[in-house]
Structures are given as C-alpha cells and as structure tokens.
Design an enzyme around this catalytic site. Structure first.
Site, mmCIF file in Angstrom:
data_model
loop_
_atom_site.group_PDB
_atom_site.id
_atom_site.type_symbol
_atom_site.label_atom_id
_atom_site.label_comp_id
_atom_site.label_asym_id
_atom_site.label_seq_id
_atom_site.Cartn_x
_atom_site.Cartn_y
_atom_site.Cartn_z
ATOM 1 N N THR A 1 -6.002 -0.111 10.760
ATOM 2 C CA THR A 1 -6.264 1.335 10.743
ATOM 3 C C THR A 1 -7.358 1.691 11.738
ATOM 4 O OG1 THR A 1 -7.911 1.065 9.004
ATOM 5 C CG2 THR A 1 -5.645 1.528 8.301
ATOM 6 N N GLY B 1 -5.970 5.633 2.046
ATOM 7 C CA GLY B 1 -5.697 7.070 2.078
ATOM 8 C C GLY B 1 -4.922 7.367 0.806
ATOM 9 N N HIS B 2 -5.608 7.918 -0.186
ATOM 10 C CA HIS B 2 -4.981 8.164 -1.490
ATOM 11 C C HIS B 2 -4.768 9.665 -1.653
ATOM 12 C CE1 HIS B 2 -6.675 4.108 -3.140
ATOM 13 N NE2 HIS B 2 -5.864 3.972 -2.108
ATOM 14 N N LYS C 1 -2.015 9.461 -6.824
ATOM 15 C CA LYS C 1 -1.405 10.373 -7.801
ATOM 16 C C LYS C 1 -1.585 9.827 -9.213
ATOM 17 C CE LYS C 1 2.623 11.923 -10.042
ATOM 18 N NZ LYS C 1 3.840 12.701 -10.117
ATOM 19 N N LYS D 1 -0.798 5.359 -5.546
ATOM 20 C CA LYS D 1 -1.903 5.046 -6.483
ATOM 21 C C LYS D 1 -2.759 6.287 -6.761
ATOM 22 C CE LYS D 1 -3.252 1.941 -3.503
ATOM 23 N NZ LYS D 1 -2.120 1.950 -2.549
ATOM 24 N N LYS E 1 8.086 7.962 -6.525
ATOM 25 C CA LYS E 1 8.962 8.480 -5.468
ATOM 26 C C LYS E 1 10.450 8.248 -5.750
ATOM 27 C CE LYS E 1 6.840 9.177 -1.477
ATOM 28 N NZ LYS E 1 6.019 9.134 -0.240
ATOM 29 N N GLY F 1 0.814 -1.212 0.000
ATOM 30 C CA GLY F 1 0.000 0.000 0.000
ATOM 31 C C GLY F 1 0.846 1.260 0.000
ATOM 32 N N ASP F 2 0.160 2.398 -0.192
ATOM 33 C CA ASP F 2 0.799 3.719 -0.184
ATOM 34 C C ASP F 2 1.882 3.865 -1.247
ATOM 35 O OD1 ASP F 2 -0.830 4.288 2.002
ATOM 36 O OD2 ASP F 2 0.668 3.567 3.429
ATOM 37 N N GLN G 1 -5.079 -0.337 -0.977
ATOM 38 C CA GLN G 1 -4.058 -1.153 -0.315
ATOM 39 C C GLN G 1 -3.066 -1.669 -1.369
ATOM 40 O OE1 GLN G 1 -7.644 -2.000 0.823
ATOM 41 N NE2 GLN G 1 -7.141 -0.129 1.884
ATOM 42 N N ASN H 1 -10.001 2.580 5.100
ATOM 43 C CA ASN H 1 -8.610 2.281 5.477
ATOM 44 C C ASN H 1 -7.664 2.873 4.430
ATOM 45 O OD1 ASN H 1 -9.624 0.433 3.615
ATOM 46 N ND2 ASN H 1 -8.603 -1.354 4.480
HETATM 47 P P1 GDP Z 1 -1.624 5.640 -2.121
HETATM 48 O O1 GDP Z 1 -2.327 5.165 -0.913
HETATM 49 O O2 GDP Z 1 -1.024 4.532 -2.929
HETATM 50 O O3 GDP Z 1 -2.456 6.570 -2.967
HETATM 51 O O4 GDP Z 1 -0.383 6.508 -1.599
HETATM 52 P P2 GDP Z 1 -0.413 7.591 -0.404
HETATM 53 O O5 GDP Z 1 -1.137 8.783 -0.873
HETATM 54 O O6 GDP Z 1 -0.861 6.964 0.856
HETATM 55 O O7 GDP Z 1 1.134 7.860 -0.209
HETATM 56 C C1 GDP Z 1 1.935 8.333 -1.243
HETATM 57 C C2 GDP Z 1 2.550 9.670 -0.791
HETATM 58 O O8 GDP Z 1 3.626 10.013 -1.647
HETATM 59 C C3 GDP Z 1 1.582 10.841 -0.907
HETATM 60 O O9 GDP Z 1 1.912 11.791 0.088
HETATM 61 C C4 GDP Z 1 1.878 11.429 -2.286
HETATM 62 O O10 GDP Z 1 1.564 12.806 -2.390
HETATM 63 C C5 GDP Z 1 3.358 11.218 -2.366
HETATM 64 N N1 GDP Z 1 3.892 10.982 -3.711
HETATM 65 C C6 GDP Z 1 3.335 10.312 -4.751
HETATM 66 N N2 GDP Z 1 4.217 10.224 -5.780
HETATM 67 C C7 GDP Z 1 5.345 10.850 -5.361
HETATM 68 C C8 GDP Z 1 6.632 11.059 -5.950
HETATM 69 O O11 GDP Z 1 6.925 10.636 -7.049
HETATM 70 N N3 GDP Z 1 7.552 11.716 -5.185
HETATM 71 C C9 GDP Z 1 7.286 12.192 -3.939
HETATM 72 N N4 GDP Z 1 8.249 12.817 -3.279
HETATM 73 N N5 GDP Z 1 6.087 11.996 -3.349
HETATM 74 C C10 GDP Z 1 5.151 11.333 -4.047
HETATM 75 P P1 IMO Z 2 -3.861 2.583 0.699
HETATM 76 O O1 IMO Z 2 -5.037 2.337 -0.208
HETATM 77 C C1 IMO Z 2 -1.152 0.970 3.720
HETATM 78 C C2 IMO Z 2 -2.853 -1.924 6.529
HETATM 79 C C3 IMO Z 2 -2.954 -1.508 7.985
HETATM 80 C C4 IMO Z 2 -2.754 -2.852 8.669
HETATM 81 C C5 IMO Z 2 -3.492 -3.812 7.726
HETATM 82 C C6 IMO Z 2 -4.902 -4.149 8.169
HETATM 83 O O2 IMO Z 2 -3.747 3.979 1.168
HETATM 84 O O3 IMO Z 2 -2.610 2.035 0.091
HETATM 85 P P2 IMO Z 2 -7.172 -2.763 8.129
HETATM 86 O O4 IMO Z 2 -7.533 -1.473 8.771
HETATM 87 O O5 IMO Z 2 -7.292 -2.754 6.642
HETATM 88 O O6 IMO Z 2 -7.868 -3.950 8.735
HETATM 89 O O7 IMO Z 2 -5.616 -2.954 8.482
HETATM 90 O O8 IMO Z 2 -3.535 -3.171 6.464
HETATM 91 N N1 IMO Z 2 -3.495 -1.006 5.560
HETATM 92 C C7 IMO Z 2 -2.830 -0.182 4.750
HETATM 93 N N2 IMO Z 2 -1.508 0.071 4.662
HETATM 94 N N3 IMO Z 2 -2.021 1.553 2.870
HETATM 95 C C8 IMO Z 2 -3.338 1.278 2.929
HETATM 96 O O9 IMO Z 2 -4.225 1.741 2.033
HETATM 97 C C9 IMO Z 2 -3.814 0.406 3.930
HETATM 98 N N4 IMO Z 2 -5.037 -0.054 4.290
HETATM 99 C C10 IMO Z 2 -4.821 -0.938 5.283
HETATM 100 O O10 IMO Z 2 -1.953 -0.573 8.334
HETATM 101 O O11 IMO Z 2 -1.381 -3.207 8.634
HETATM 102 MG MG MG Z 3 -2.305 5.447 1.161
#
Ligand code: GDP
Ligand code: IMO
Ligand code: MG
Length: 431
Positions: free
Chosen positions: A136, A47-48, A25, A23, A338, A19-20, A231, A45
């Site tokens: 979460t 956070g995009h 962006k 996606k 990143k 996750g994170d 995720q 759960n």
């Molecule tokens: P997601 O859950 O997959 O949508 O990712 P998140 O939003 O949780 O986490 C990605 C973080 O990295 C966010 O704060 C974005 O704004 C940031 N981000 C995305 N692409 C880039 C990149 O290429 N470089 C940097 N420095 N930050 C990025």
């Molecule tokens: P995005 O879509 C990162 C992780 C939690 C925990 C496990 C189970 O932003 O990538 P849950 O609340 O789903 O039962 O927690 O999954 N988790 C994530 N980790 N990005 C996420 O979503 C996540 N959604 C759940 O931290 O380890």
């Molecule tokens: Mg996220």
C-alpha cells in the site's frame, strides 16, 4: 438470533481471506454491544469501510467502533502508527461530529511509521524487477522491520524520554547513511520528523497510556471487548502467501502479541468471509477470474481498494483457503459478506479442493510456486437471480442462496451466524 446473543465477553473479528472481507461493517454492527473496541496489528494499510444511513466512513488507524458514541477505542502495541495521517483521520471524524480524542487510547509500546519508512517502502518496491509485493506504500514493512531490528521509535518515547529528540536525530542520521550510500535518495530532515512528532504529542499526548493495564481492568469490570483484525489471514507474515503478505501477524496470534490479552480470554472468534474472493497487490490467487467476467464481478462488488483505490483482483470463493484460516485461527463461526453481489449470476462456483501433480493436496500449500500450479476442484451451484438486498431473515432468502450458504457451512464445518446483503448496518441477516 438477535445481535446481542452473539455477545461474548471478548469477541475476535478476523478476516479469513486476503483482506477487505467487510470487517469494518461487522465491527460497526456488533460494536453496539461492546464497551471497548481494540486494534492489535497493522496500521494505515487497513481501510475499513462503514456505512451509516448512506454516509460512508473509511477507517485506517482508528478502530471502527469509534462510530458508536459509547465505546472506548484502543490502538494496541502491535499497531504501527503514522503520526501525520492519524491526525488527518481524526480531524475528519471530529469534523463529522465524532469525539475521537476523548475516547481513544494508544499503547505507549506502539511503534511509529516515520517519513523515511514511506520512502523505504517505495524504493524497495521500485528496485524489484519482477518480485514487487504491491504494498500500500504506507511504510508498513520498514516500520515493522525497525521494530524487529530494535531501532524503532515508540509512541511512549515522546512522554517517557526527556531526550526523545536525540533518539530521533540518531535514527535519522543512520537512515540518511543508507539513503545516501544505498538508496540514492535525498536525506531526511530530522527537524521535520521532530516537528511532526511534537504535533502528535501535543494533540494526542493524553491518549498515550498503558493499554495492557486498561484492557485487563476492563475485563475485571466485566466490560465487553471487541477485537478488530486488520488485513486477512492469507496476508499473515508467518502463515500467509509469503512473501506476498503484510508485515504483521494478522491471525489470532497477533492479538496476544499486539494487545496483551490472555489467550483463554478470547471467547469467540468470528471469521469474516466474502461470498467470493478478492486480493489487492501481487501474489498467488488460485481462484482468480480473468477477462470480462472478472471485470463484471469487480463492478458488481465495487471492488476498488479503500486505502489505495487500486482495482481488486476478483475470483470465486476458495474453501481450501477458508478451511486453513478456520484451522489456524480457531474460527468458530462465520459471517458471509457481500452475498448480494452474486445476485445476478446464473451459476456460482466454490473451490473445494486443490490437486498438485494429479494428487489431492491434504492442506494449504505453504509455497507460492505450488499455489500457482495447483489444479482446482470446483463445485457449481445455481444462482438465485433475484435481489436479496432487502431480505432481513434467513427464511426469506431464496432457496438457492440458502443452499449456497448451507454448502459453505457444510464444507467448512463451521456455522454461519451472520449474512451481509449490503453495505448498510441494517442490510444484515442474523441466522
Ligand atoms: P474491510 O477492510 O474488511 O473492512 O473491508 P473494506 O471496507 O475494505 O471493503 C468492503 C467493502 O464492501 C466496503 O466498501 C463495504 O462498504 C462493502 N460491503 C460490506 N459488506 C457488504 C455487503 O454485504 N454487500 C455489499 N454490496 N457491500 C458490502
Ligand atoms: P484491510 O484491513 C487488503 C496488502 C497490500 C499488499 C500486501 C502488503 O482493509 O483488509 P503492506 O502495505 O501491508 O506492506 O502491503 O498486503 N494489504 C491489504 N490488502 N486489505 C488490507 O487491509 C490490506 N493491507 C495490506 O495490497 O498486497
Ligand atoms: Mg479494507
């Protein structure tokens, strides 16, 4: 290659790690060329994060495509919805000038996360001695468990059942027996739950629909559909690092059960891979770093959870895990995000293999104890020691950055189509 040439009729965007990966962006970036953007699993759960002209938006339930005025956004049957927090999310977006209610469709078969699910999530984590998952706390697991137990309340119940209030009362009555006898928690007030759902119905009743029919009509009408995974593959309930996973199918299978799109309709699968690895919550993480260097990477990458604010655990890119994600999802191209976070590092490592008891492992270990015990095979590449945040073409990347990307693509045997060099929409290289 212009972004539009990446266009497939149905493009699936999936996280290839824990996750994170970025996606949000990428969905926002590519969303410009699609009429429909759909979520198929997970819930709040997720956070995009999307950054547009310096403004940050964090989406939890609502597909990230909502930030383009022309899209219709679909929340599929596989998603679990918290009626309280989805309204807060919508209010925040509407205050910023985005029309959400007029462009949002919610599947009548999606299940609700209700207040008692959040209590159950909290209590079941607290009760564990050493085995907490680190959820979460959004009630995800208990809501999906009710769905599987055939005890869930669906969004469509509010519009199709005259006596949906009775259904809620019966569910709350049963939950309160567990709360009293097992959880030692105060009872939940059924009237409050009904009130919450009535507000949801009043605000979003017109969004509730048969999204399967809508999507198939969109396909017939030749509309482009972007599927937004939440995720990441290693958090998948079946294929992830069980039990340290989430409670849905985050991999490609979730699209079929979570939206009703036919499998042959998915034209392209784009895997999102961070240039290193992060994980929030507990569970195995073979390439995890420690100490000062991990903290340095966390600060460089701003690695704090978009939903809970927790510090993310950080480590090197793990190509064994990425290869597995590519295999089980049929990922046919990658977006590396990143890359800029690695700008100042002298050396960068890639994990290329796992050894267990002295032997190279042929695949990705299915058991956490094995993952915790693997010996890692690393390759070390030189860093590029310069900022790439202003670079916009592949040719203009420093040679060492090109080598890093080329090596990833070679190991994984998948082309890289997009490289992200910053959070902004424009900080993107289409290869
Ligand atoms: P997601 O859950 O997959 O949508 O990712 P998140 O939003 O949780 O986490 C990605 C973080 O990295 C966010 O704060 C974005 O704004 C940031 N981000 C995305 N692409 C880039 C990149 O290429 N470089 C940097 N420095 N930050 C990025
Ligand atoms: P995005 O879509 C990162 C992780 C939690 C925990 C496990 C189970 O932003 O990538 P849950 O609340 O789903 O039962 O927690 O999954 N988790 C994530 N980790 N990005 C996420 O979503 C996540 N959604 C759940 O931290 O380890
Ligand atoms: Mg996220």
């Amino acid at each position: 290659m212009p972004v539009s040439s990446m266009k497939s009729k149905i493009l699936l965007i999936l996280g290839a790690q824990w996750g994170d990966e970025g996606k949000g962006k990428v969905v926002d970036l590519l969303g410009e060329s699609y009429q429909v953007v759909a979520r198929f699993q997970g819930g709040p759960n997720a956070g995009h994060t999307v950054n547009i002209s310096g403004k940050q938006f964090i989406l939890h339930h609502i597909p990230s495509g909502i930030l383009h005025g022309h899209t219709t956004c679909v929340i599929g049957n596989g998603v679990v919805i918290d009626p309280e927090t989805i309204l807060v999310e919508i209010d925040e977006l509407e205050e910023k000038g985005f029309d959400v209610c007029g462009r949002l469709l919610i599947s009548e078969n999606a299940h609700f996360i209700l207040p008692y699910h959040k209590v159950m999530d909290r209590v079941s984590e607290a009760i564990k001695e050493n085995s907490a998952i680190g959820t979460t706390g959004r009630g995800i697991g208990p809501a999906y468990a009710d769905k599987i137990n055939r005890e869930g309340i669906r969004v469509g119940d509010l519009v199709h059942l005259d006596n949906w209030q009775d259904l809620v009362r019966e569910n709350v009555r049963i939950k309160n027996i567990y709360f009293k006898k097992v959880y030692d928690e105060p009872p939940v007030d059924a009237d409050l739950v009904i009130h919450l759902l009535q507000i949801f119905k009043d605000r979003l009743g017109s969004c509730i629909t048969d999204t399967v029919h809508f999507l198939h009509q969109a396909i017939e009408n030749d509309q482009g559909i972007l599927l937004e995974g939440a995720q990441g593959t290693l958090l998948d309930i079946d294929f992830g690092t069980y039990p340290y996973v989430t409670s849905s199918n985050t991999m490609i299978g979730g699209v079929l059960t979570g939206l009703g799109v036919e499998p042959r309709g998915i034209d392209q699968v784009l895997g999102i891979l961070k240039a290193y690895t992060t994980r929030v919550g507990n569970g195995p993480f073979p390439t995890e770093l420690e100490g000062e260097f991990e903290e340095k990477l966390r600060q460089l990458g701003g690695e704090y959870g978009a939903t809970t604010g927790r510090p993310r655990r950080c480590g090197w890119l793990d190509c064994v895990a990425a290869k597995y994600a590519i295999q089980i999802n049929g990922i046919d191209s990658l977006c590396i995000t990143k890359m800029d976070v690695l700008d100042t590092l002298d050396e960068i490592k890639i994990c290329t293999g796992y050894k267990y008891k002295g032997e190279m492992l042929p695949g990705y270990p299915q058991y956490s104890h094995k993952l915790n015990a693997v010996e890692l095979v690393y390759e070390t590449l030189p860093g590029w020691s310069q900022s790439i945040t202003e670079v916009r073409t592949y040719d203009d990347l420093p040679e060492a950055a090109k080598k890093y990307l080329a090596r990833i693509s070679e190991i994984l045997d998948v082309p890289i189509y997009i490289v992200s060099v910053g959070p902004g929409r424009d900080q993107t290289i289409i290869c």
